[in-house]
Design a protein around this motif. Structure first.
Motif, PDB file in Angstrom:
ATOM      1  N   LYS A   1      -5.609 -55.301 -32.494  1.00 27.35           N
ATOM      2  CA  LYS A   1      -6.397 -56.207 -31.659  1.00 27.35           C
ATOM      3  C   LYS A   1      -7.618 -55.482 -31.090  1.00 27.35           C
ATOM      4  O   LYS A   1      -8.732 -56.024 -31.085  1.00 27.35           O
TER       5      LYS A   1
ATOM      6  N   TYR B   1     -10.698 -55.741 -40.815  1.00 28.88           N
ATOM      7  CA  TYR B   1     -10.020 -57.010 -41.035  1.00 28.88           C
ATOM      8  C   TYR B   1      -8.504 -56.816 -41.016  1.00 28.88           C
ATOM      9  O   TYR B   1      -7.767 -57.609 -40.457  1.00 28.88           O
TER      10      TYR B   1
ATOM     11  N   LYS C   1      -7.646 -58.753 -37.873  1.00 31.11           N
ATOM     12  CA  LYS C   1      -6.986 -60.058 -37.939  1.00 31.11           C
ATOM     13  C   LYS C   1      -5.522 -59.936 -38.367  1.00 31.11           C
ATOM     14  O   LYS C   1      -4.695 -60.767 -37.994  1.00 31.11           O
ATOM     15  N   TRP C   2      -5.211 -58.925 -39.194  1.00 26.71           N
ATOM     16  CA  TRP C   2      -3.874 -58.778 -39.751  1.00 26.71           C
ATOM     17  C   TRP C   2      -3.426 -57.327 -39.722  1.00 26.71           C
ATOM     18  O   TRP C   2      -4.250 -56.425 -39.937  1.00 26.71           O
TER      19      TRP C   2
ATOM     20  N   ILE D   1      -3.013 -61.715 -33.342  1.00 34.34           N
ATOM     21  CA  ILE D   1      -3.229 -61.229 -34.714  1.00 34.34           C
ATOM     22  C   ILE D   1      -2.073 -61.712 -35.592  1.00 34.34           C
ATOM     23  O   ILE D   1      -1.108 -62.309 -35.097  1.00 34.34           O
TER      24      ILE D   1
END
Length: 288
Positions: A105, A71, A110-111, A150
């Motif tokens: 990515k 994540y 996501k972050w 992202i």
């Protein structure tokens, strides 16, 4: 919330000169019962080489094989007195951070967590000057993150102690102002609970002020004694009951991600230790 931990929890093999590979860490963390893994790209030396994409692909393959999703990741950063060093290789830092965004990515993240840029040591710290420097420093990374699809989560740093340098983002309101000025949905905040505690900031209160800007966490504890100890919860002085209440109150749904160490745990007892950290995390997540 999902229980996660940095891949660096499985970095050094105590009593040897060897380090665990990230795929080895992923397998061990899955066996221990974690939901997700936070990949420390800061410590991935391959990012500075031509083999970086194959190294990241190997990590992505292990993440898929052991069903341990990514994540959030941690980008590269200067540390210590490198911010004061005029000879520091800033081109290398920029290159590896751009690659870290692309790697995030590739990993399905996501972050990516980034540290704010810190001005060279100045006896008269200027928050406006630091803010302007960070807007310039973060701009190319924000552009690259948007291309990759992202987000970037800017981490709070240690501050307000006479034995430490003045860091941009040590003041939670300063960090909130920076993110609000950027005003982009792909830019949020990562709260490091240990950094907040060292800065004399109440962790629960900080979470409530950050609110929906909170996208990632670095969960760790310390004794508020000047050392960034990276202990597991309850081993220091952070109020964990209020911290969990605050996360619930703001509706945080990201990773409850440990950034704590167990490098000195002998290999023979590491599996049991990791299972203990999972049990501790489940207890925290169950707090009402």
């Amino acid at each position: 919330m999902y229980l996660s931990t940095t891949s660096s929890i499985m970095r050094a093999i105590y009593g040897t000169k060897r380090t665990y590979s990230v795929p080895e860490a992923i397998e061990a963390l899955k066996e221990a019962g974690y939901d997700r893994v936070d990949i420390s790209l800061w410590t991935l030396k391959a990012l500075g080489t031509d083999e970086w994409e194959s190294a990241v692909a190997e990590i992505a393959e292990a993440s898929a094989k052991f069903d341990l999703p990514v994540y959030q990741t941690h980008g590269n950063t200067a540390s210590g007195m490198e911010w004061d060093d005029p000879e520091y290789d800033w081109d290398h830092l920029n290159l590896t951070n751009i690659r870290a965004i692309r790697a995030t990515k590739m990993l399905g993240g996501k972050w990516m967590v980034v540290h704010p840029m810190n001005l060279p040591r100045d006896p008269l710290y200027s928050a406006p000057k630091a803010k302007e420097a960070n807007l310039h420093y973060l701009a190319p990374y924000i552009e690259e993150a948007k291309k990759a699809g992202i987000g970037l989560a800017v981490e709070n740093m240690v501050d307000f102690r006479k034995w430490r340098r003045r860091y941009c983002g040590g003041d939670i309101f300063e960090l909130i102002d920076l993110v609000d000025t950027i005003n982009d949905p792909c830019v949020g905040i990562c709260l490091d609970t240990g950094h907040a505690n060292l800065a004399g900031i109440d962790v629960g209160a900080a979470i409530r002020e950050i609110g929906p800007r909170l996208k990632c966490t670095h969960i760790n504890d310390n004794h508020d004694n000047g050392a960034d100890e990276h202990l597991f919860p309850y081993f220091g002085t952070v109020d964990w009951t209020d911290t969990m209440h605050a996360l619930r109150e703001i509706g945080y749904e990201g990773d409850f991600a440990y950034e704590a160490g167990s490098q000195r745990i002998p290999p023979e007892t590491r599996a049991e230790w990791l299972k203990y950290t999972v049990a501790l995390g489940r207890k925290l997540l169950a707090l009402e």
